[in-house]
Design a protein around this motif. Structure first.
Motif, short mmCIF file in Angstrom:
data_model
loop_
_atom_site.label_atom_id
_atom_site.label_comp_id
_atom_site.label_asym_id
_atom_site.label_seq_id
_atom_site.Cartn_x
_atom_site.Cartn_y
_atom_site.Cartn_z
N UNK A 1 -52.18 15.25 -63.40
CA UNK A 1 -51.05 15.02 -64.28
C UNK A 1 -50.13 16.22 -64.43
N UNK A 2 -50.70 17.42 -64.43
CA UNK A 2 -49.90 18.63 -64.62
C UNK A 2 -49.10 18.95 -63.36
N UNK A 3 -47.99 19.67 -63.51
CA UNK A 3 -47.20 20.07 -62.33
C UNK A 3 -48.07 20.81 -61.32
N UNK A 4 -48.00 20.39 -60.08
CA UNK A 4 -48.86 20.96 -59.04
C UNK A 4 -48.14 22.14 -58.38
N UNK A 5 -48.02 23.20 -59.16
CA UNK A 5 -47.34 24.43 -58.70
C UNK A 5 -48.16 25.62 -59.18
N UNK B 1 -57.62 15.39 -54.86
CA UNK B 1 -56.69 16.36 -55.47
C UNK B 1 -57.37 17.70 -55.72
N UNK B 2 -58.66 17.70 -55.97
CA UNK B 2 -59.35 18.98 -56.18
C UNK B 2 -59.43 19.76 -54.88
N UNK B 3 -59.68 19.06 -53.77
CA UNK B 3 -59.67 19.73 -52.46
C UNK B 3 -58.28 20.28 -52.17
N UNK B 4 -57.25 19.51 -52.51
CA UNK B 4 -55.87 19.98 -52.31
C UNK B 4 -55.59 21.21 -53.17
N UNK B 5 -56.11 21.19 -54.40
CA UNK B 5 -55.91 22.34 -55.28
C UNK B 5 -56.56 23.58 -54.67
N UNK B 6 -57.78 23.43 -54.17
CA UNK B 6 -58.47 24.56 -53.55
C UNK B 6 -57.73 25.03 -52.30
N UNK C 1 -56.71 30.96 -55.56
CA UNK C 1 -56.47 32.34 -55.12
C UNK C 1 -57.79 33.10 -55.22
N UNK C 2 -58.29 33.51 -54.08
CA UNK C 2 -59.60 34.17 -54.02
C UNK C 2 -59.68 35.39 -54.91
N UNK C 3 -58.69 36.26 -54.84
CA UNK C 3 -58.73 37.50 -55.61
C UNK C 3 -58.68 37.23 -57.11
N UNK D 1 -70.31 25.61 -53.79
CA UNK D 1 -71.08 26.86 -53.88
C UNK D 1 -70.61 27.86 -52.84
N UNK D 2 -70.30 27.36 -51.64
CA UNK D 2 -69.80 28.24 -50.58
C UNK D 2 -68.46 28.85 -50.98
N UNK D 3 -67.61 28.06 -51.63
CA UNK D 3 -66.33 28.57 -52.12
C UNK D 3 -66.57 29.69 -53.13
#
Length: 212
Positions: free
Chosen positions: A86-90, A118-123, A128-130, A168-170
């Motif tokens: 629902x939230x802006x995807x930015x 959508x969660x995979x898309x978010x990842x 951001x790893x850092x 877990x790998x992520x």
């Protein structure tokens, strides 16, 4: 990764709960607000650790189990929920909430033994790893099937822990601290109402434990 053990979870069956519930104190989330993010509720507590829950449900308005989990953590100090459908995807939607949080929670219903797309898309696009390094990562999920289906030799062949290994790998690759997953099972069973109610209570306790 070790598979889920009965020492780490409470399984209530019969007229009670056919669910997978952590024995440790759990937490609950703030309600996701359609297209806006909720704010951290920490006005009554000092030095509260912040928890960001990324809710991933493509039909949240029709949800029963995940809606109950979200309602259970409504108003908890230090907890924020963002509905990523629902939230802006930015990046601007997530950069500050992620930076401020000490724990990230991926909350979603199990879709074909994984998370909604959508969660995979978010990842893929916004993680951001850092920014995530050093934070805890908890997966909170719901399944229609009973707990016994998710074990070696069970109907689904694999434990929930095993099916969540990509998450877990992520966490491992990003320097995050992987947490024992939280799962509410049996949401499509005749005892679904009891299962969900017990799961919501346990979820609230688990989330609270993350903010202390």
């Amino acid at each position: 990764m070790k598979s889920i053990s009965r020492r780490n979870f409470i399984k209530i069956t019969g007229t009670g709960m056919s669910a997978l519930l952590p024995m440790a104190a759990v937490c609950r989330t703030l309600p996701a607000e359609s297209t806006q993010t909720s704010t951290y509720m920490d006005t009554n507590r000092q030095n509260v650790k912040k928890t960001l829950i990324l809710l991933s449900h493509p039909a949240f308005d029709k949800s029963v189990a995940n809606k109950a989990l979200v309602e259970a953590i409504k108003g908890l100090p230090g907890v924020r929920v963002i509905d990523i459908y629902a939230a802006p995807f930015v990046p601007e939607t997530y950069s500050r909430p992620v930076a401020e949080a000490s724990t990230l929670v991926f909350q979603f219903p199990f879709y074909w033994f994984s998370a909604p797309s959508q969660l995979k898309k978010w990842c893929d696009e916004l993680f951001v790893k850092d920014a995530a390094k050093g934070k805890k990562l908890l997966v909170a999920t719901t399944t229609g099937s009973e707990y016994e289906a998710y074990r070696s030799g069970g109907r689904n062949r694999f434990t929930i822990d095993e099916l969540l290994r990509p998450c877990q790998a992520l966490a491992n690759h990003s320097g995050m601290m992987w947490q024992t997953p939280f799962a509410v099972c049996g949401t499509n069973l005749p005892t679904a109402a009891q299962n969900i109610a017990a799961g919501a209570e346990a979820y609230r306790a688990r989330i609270l434990s993350l903010t202390e």
